[in-house]
Design an enzyme around this catalytic site. Structure first.
Site, PDB file in Angstrom:
ATOM      1  N   HIS A  47      61.548  53.341  25.885  1.00 36.45           N
ATOM      2  CA  HIS A  47      62.103  51.828  26.223  1.00 36.45           C
ATOM      3  C   HIS A  47      62.499  51.078  24.779  1.00 36.45           C
ATOM      4  O   HIS A  47      61.674  50.402  24.097  1.00 36.45           O
ATOM      5  CB  HIS A  47      60.823  51.013  26.690  1.00 36.45           C
ATOM      6  CG  HIS A  47      60.949  51.149  28.353  1.00 36.45           C
ATOM      7  ND1 HIS A  47      59.652  51.096  28.792  1.00 36.45           N
ATOM      8  CD2 HIS A  47      61.715  51.508  29.082  1.00 36.45           C
ATOM      9  CE1 HIS A  47      59.853  51.343  30.142  1.00 36.45           C
ATOM     10  NE2 HIS A  47      61.068  51.706  30.284  1.00 36.45           N
ATOM     11  N   HIS A  80      58.208  58.604  30.630  1.00 40.78           N
ATOM     12  CA  HIS A  80      57.328  57.724  31.474  1.00 40.78           C
ATOM     13  C   HIS A  80      56.819  58.674  32.702  1.00 40.78           C
ATOM     14  O   HIS A  80      56.145  58.105  33.323  1.00 40.78           O
ATOM     15  CB  HIS A  80      57.955  56.594  31.987  1.00 40.78           C
ATOM     16  CG  HIS A  80      58.647  55.705  30.760  1.00 40.78           C
ATOM     17  ND1 HIS A  80      60.165  55.901  30.418  1.00 40.78           N
ATOM     18  CD2 HIS A  80      58.155  54.774  29.810  1.00 40.78           C
ATOM     19  CE1 HIS A  80      60.369  55.246  29.416  1.00 40.78           C
ATOM     20  NE2 HIS A  80      59.224  54.612  29.112  1.00 40.78           N
ATOM     21  N   CYS A 102      55.788  62.593  28.801  1.00 42.17           N
ATOM     22  CA  CYS A 102      55.029  62.747  27.818  1.00 42.17           C
ATOM     23  C   CYS A 102      53.731  63.587  28.415  1.00 42.17           C
ATOM     24  O   CYS A 102      53.305  63.039  29.495  1.00 42.17           O
ATOM     25  CB  CYS A 102      54.488  61.287  27.292  1.00 42.17           C
ATOM     26  SG  CYS A 102      52.829  61.582  26.239  1.00 42.17           S
ATOM     27  N   HIS A 130      56.282  48.941  36.472  1.00 50.65           N
ATOM     28  CA  HIS A 130      56.589  49.692  35.253  1.00 50.65           C
ATOM     29  C   HIS A 130      56.785  51.051  35.907  1.00 50.65           C
ATOM     30  O   HIS A 130      56.252  51.537  36.727  1.00 50.65           O
ATOM     31  CB  HIS A 130      55.347  49.635  34.443  1.00 50.65           C
ATOM     32  CG  HIS A 130      55.605  50.476  33.257  1.00 50.65           C
ATOM     33  ND1 HIS A 130      55.630  51.637  32.932  1.00 50.65           N
ATOM     34  CD2 HIS A 130      55.961  49.796  32.063  1.00 50.65           C
ATOM     35  CE1 HIS A 130      55.913  51.912  31.683  1.00 50.65           C
ATOM     36  NE2 HIS A 130      56.267  50.941  31.048  1.00 50.65           N
ATOM     37  N   GLU A 132      56.166  53.972  34.726  1.00 53.58           N
ATOM     38  CA  GLU A 132      55.192  54.912  34.495  1.00 53.58           C
ATOM     39  C   GLU A 132      54.486  54.911  35.696  1.00 53.58           C
ATOM     40  O   GLU A 132      54.023  55.639  36.353  1.00 53.58           O
ATOM     41  CB  GLU A 132      54.686  54.726  33.365  1.00 53.58           C
ATOM     42  CG  GLU A 132      53.324  55.801  33.096  1.00 53.58           C
ATOM     43  CD  GLU A 132      52.196  55.547  31.935  1.00 53.58           C
ATOM     44  OE1 GLU A 132      52.847  55.264  30.852  1.00 53.58           O
ATOM     45  OE2 GLU A 132      51.148  55.690  32.232  1.00 53.58           O
ATOM     46  N   ASN A 230      53.650  48.827  25.835  1.00 57.20           N
ATOM     47  CA  ASN A 230      52.679  49.080  24.550  1.00 57.20           C
ATOM     48  C   ASN A 230      53.018  47.803  23.331  1.00 57.20           C
ATOM     49  O   ASN A 230      52.305  47.296  22.719  1.00 57.20           O
ATOM     50  CB  ASN A 230      52.758  50.289  23.928  1.00 57.20           C
ATOM     51  CG  ASN A 230      53.841  50.704  23.050  1.00 57.20           C
ATOM     52  OD1 ASN A 230      53.656  50.347  22.039  1.00 57.20           O
ATOM     53  ND2 ASN A 230      54.723  51.486  23.457  1.00 57.20           N
TER      54      ASN A 230
HETATM   55 FE1  SF4 Z   1      52.941  59.305  25.449  1.00 58.06          FE
HETATM   56 FE2  SF4 Z   1      51.040  57.362  24.506  1.00 58.06          FE
HETATM   57 FE3  SF4 Z   1      53.480  57.622  23.440  1.00 58.06          FE
HETATM   58 FE4  SF4 Z   1      53.434  56.790  26.038  1.00 58.06          FE
HETATM   59  S1  SF4 Z   1      52.714  55.693  24.318  1.00 58.06           S
HETATM   60  S2  SF4 Z   1      54.795  58.559  25.144  1.00 58.06           S
HETATM   61  S3  SF4 Z   1      51.655  58.099  26.755  1.00 58.06           S
HETATM   62  S4  SF4 Z   1      51.631  59.231  23.279  1.00 58.06           S
END
Ligand code: SF4
Length: 314
Positions: A47, A80, A102, A130, A132, A230
């Site tokens: 993102h 995601h 990931c 979202h 994910e 995040n």
């Molecule tokens: Fe992976 Fe965490 Fe990065 Fe998301 S934020 S891509 S879960 S390491």
């Protein structure tokens, strides 16, 4: 660690790209180099508009609907993750898939499948809509319920209160999630929580660092996209810790009005934000009267993920 002097900028460590984001971007670049464009990517690979624009310039095509991908094309799944139904659709359309999910998202998928196989009702803590969360929900759609807030816990209905398990989105607020898990455990004391946290190391480290930043700097700027879960959590954590916190996509969005009362400015970046944007924001602050910059090293990271087998050199 010393407090920044007046009119200084403190830059948080850990910040910016996590191992999963680097892994996903490396995969797209490698596939473009090795097979040439066009390369289709389901959803934005991470993102961040700048990352996606750069990859678009090299020949990546981001789509959300697999019907737009011509038969036989290369398709990359974003960091995601996707549901089994999306994998099945890609198979049906005879697409050549390379998976950039990931590994820490895949870990949550595996947990969900294991709980489903063992007959649990699964509570997924996360944000509705979202990408994910959609992928994770798709791993056990009939057995999983989404929990977004503590208020969502009371009305939950399960088949057997002794067979309840919790999984989470990887990029949540550590503190909010702790409160939701506590509320679930008050209702279902036997609820299973994964042995290792689902909230990934990168999310946890960036939140720990931004808390420290916010305790030292009255103004905190988080560089990241509006769509980045995040990065949004970093703004919330900094605000809760008492700072005036803003999410900006790049240094050009810094409003000089914010700086009036701030002798020290903290900077951090979401897990999908390139370091070049952090450095450009620091340059902008220099031009606005903040010449001194120091690192605030709170957490060191050295995690990397090996490339998928099909992309490793022989
Ligand atoms: Fe992976 Fe965490 Fe990065 Fe998301 S934020 S891509 S879960 S390491």
């Amino acid at each position: 660690m010393s407090s920044p002097e007046p009119n200084k900028v403190a830059v948080a460590q850990a910040r910016g790209f996590c191992a999963g984001v680097s892994y996903a971007i490396d995969i797209v670049n490698l596939v473009l180099e090795r097979y040439g464009p066009p390369v289709y990517v389901r959803h934005e690979i991470v993102h961040n508009r700048y990352v996606c624009d750069e990859l678009r310039g090299k020949g990546a095509i981001f789509i959300d609907d697999l019907a737009l991908v011509p038969k036989g094309s290369l398709l990359i799944f974003s960091a995601h993750g996707v549901s089994p139904a999306v994998r099945e659709e890609a198979r049906r359309r005879e697409l050549r898939v390379i998976d950039a999910t990931c590994p820490l998202v895949t870990k949550v998928h595996v947990e969900a499948l294991r709980y489903a196989r063992d007959g649990y009702d699964i509570l997924l803590i996360g944000h509705r809509g979202h990408v994910e969360v959609e992928g994770t929900l798709g791993h056990a759609p009939d057995l999983m319920q989404l929990v977004e807030t503590v208020a969502d816990v009371e009305p939950i209905q399960v088949r057997d209160p002794n067979k309840v398990a919790i999984v989470t989105q990887t990029t949540l607020s550590v503190d909010d999630t702790r409160d939701i898990i506590a509320a679930i455990r008050r209702r279902f004391p036997a609820a299973q929580v994964p042995k290792k946290d689902d909230i990934c190391y990168a999310t946890q480290n960036r939140q720990t660092a931004v808390k420290e930043l916010a305790s030292r700097c009255p103004l905190v700027l988080v560089i990241g996209s509006l769509a980045s879960s995040n990065a949004n959590r970093l703004v919330e954590v900094a605000s809760k810790a008492g700072a005036d916190a803003h999410l900006i996509e790049d240094g050009g969005q810094i409003d000089p009005v914010w700086l009036h009362s701030a002798s020290a400015i903290g900077i951090t970046a979401g897990a999908s934000t390139p370091e070049a944007l952090v450095q450009a924001a620091i340059e902008r602050l220099r031009s606005l009267g903040y010449p001194a910059v120091e690192d605030l090293r709170v957490v060191e990271e050295n995690i990397t993920f090996p490339l998928p087998r099909e992309l490793r050199l022989p």
